[in-house]
Design a protein around this motif. Sequence first.
Motif, PDB file in Angstrom:
ATOM      1  N   CYS A  66       0.698  -1.200   0.044  1.00 28.20           N
ATOM      2  CA  CYS A  66       0.038  -0.176   0.077  1.00 28.20           C
ATOM      3  C   CYS A  66       0.905   1.136   0.245  1.00 28.20           C
ATOM      4  O   CYS A  66       1.705   1.368   0.720  1.00 28.20           O
ATOM      5  N   CYS A  75      -4.105   0.216  -2.771  1.00 35.30           N
ATOM      6  CA  CYS A  75      -3.692  -1.039  -1.765  1.00 35.30           C
ATOM      7  C   CYS A  75      -3.657  -1.732  -2.108  1.00 35.30           C
ATOM      8  O   CYS A  75      -4.796  -1.950  -3.068  1.00 35.30           O
ATOM      9  N   GLY A  85      -6.928  -4.394  -5.970  1.00 38.53           N
ATOM     10  CA  GLY A  85      -6.614  -3.763  -5.125  1.00 38.53           C
ATOM     11  C   GLY A  85      -7.771  -2.510  -4.591  1.00 38.53           C
ATOM     12  O   GLY A  85      -8.554  -2.984  -4.912  1.00 38.53           O
ATOM     13  N   VAL A  96      -4.154   4.976   4.905  1.00 36.35           N
ATOM     14  CA  VAL A  96      -2.925   3.995   4.436  1.00 36.35           C
ATOM     15  C   VAL A  96      -3.500   2.424   5.277  1.00 36.35           C
ATOM     16  O   VAL A  96      -3.040   1.462   4.636  1.00 36.35           O
ATOM     17  N   ALA A 100      -5.382  -0.826   3.904  1.00 38.26           N
ATOM     18  CA  ALA A 100      -4.969  -1.548   4.461  1.00 38.26           C
ATOM     19  C   ALA A 100      -5.570  -2.721   4.925  1.00 38.26           C
ATOM     20  O   ALA A 100      -5.965  -4.459   4.588  1.00 38.26           O
ATOM     21  N   THR A 103      -9.139  -3.523   2.566  1.00 52.66           N
ATOM     22  CA  THR A 103      -8.071  -4.653   1.607  1.00 52.66           C
ATOM     23  C   THR A 103      -8.377  -5.342   1.695  1.00 52.66           C
ATOM     24  O   THR A 103      -8.718  -6.894   1.131  1.00 52.66           O
TER      25      THR A 103
END
Length: 112
Positions: A66, A75, A85, A96, A100, A103
């Motif tokens: 990511c 990501c 992604g 972030v 993550a 994801t």
Amino acid sequence: MFYTTARKPTQPVLEVFSDTSTADPQLAEELAQQSADTENSDLMAGARVTDAKVFNPGSAGGKVRCGENNAELLCAWADSGTVGGLLSNLSSDVNVQQIASLTQEFRAAAEH
């Protein structure tokens, strides 16, 4: 797929993409010729993400990275059979760590 929030209903917060080698012969050939790490690195380079960090790929294995470019937070995952992604506009409230985690959730849902 695009996801929005009630606060900004016309502005996408997340875009989800994925592909599987069972439905895409070209992807199957790519994944047979290079590692998940290389495929994931190529995804990041193609999106011009220069600060990508490695995250836990979850139980499906492979690689998850990511990071961000000038406009988006990305990501992405890659393994022996899938790539995919999440993208988020930098003006969204997603960071972030959140992307993550999201994801991992989307990947688990997409691959099962």
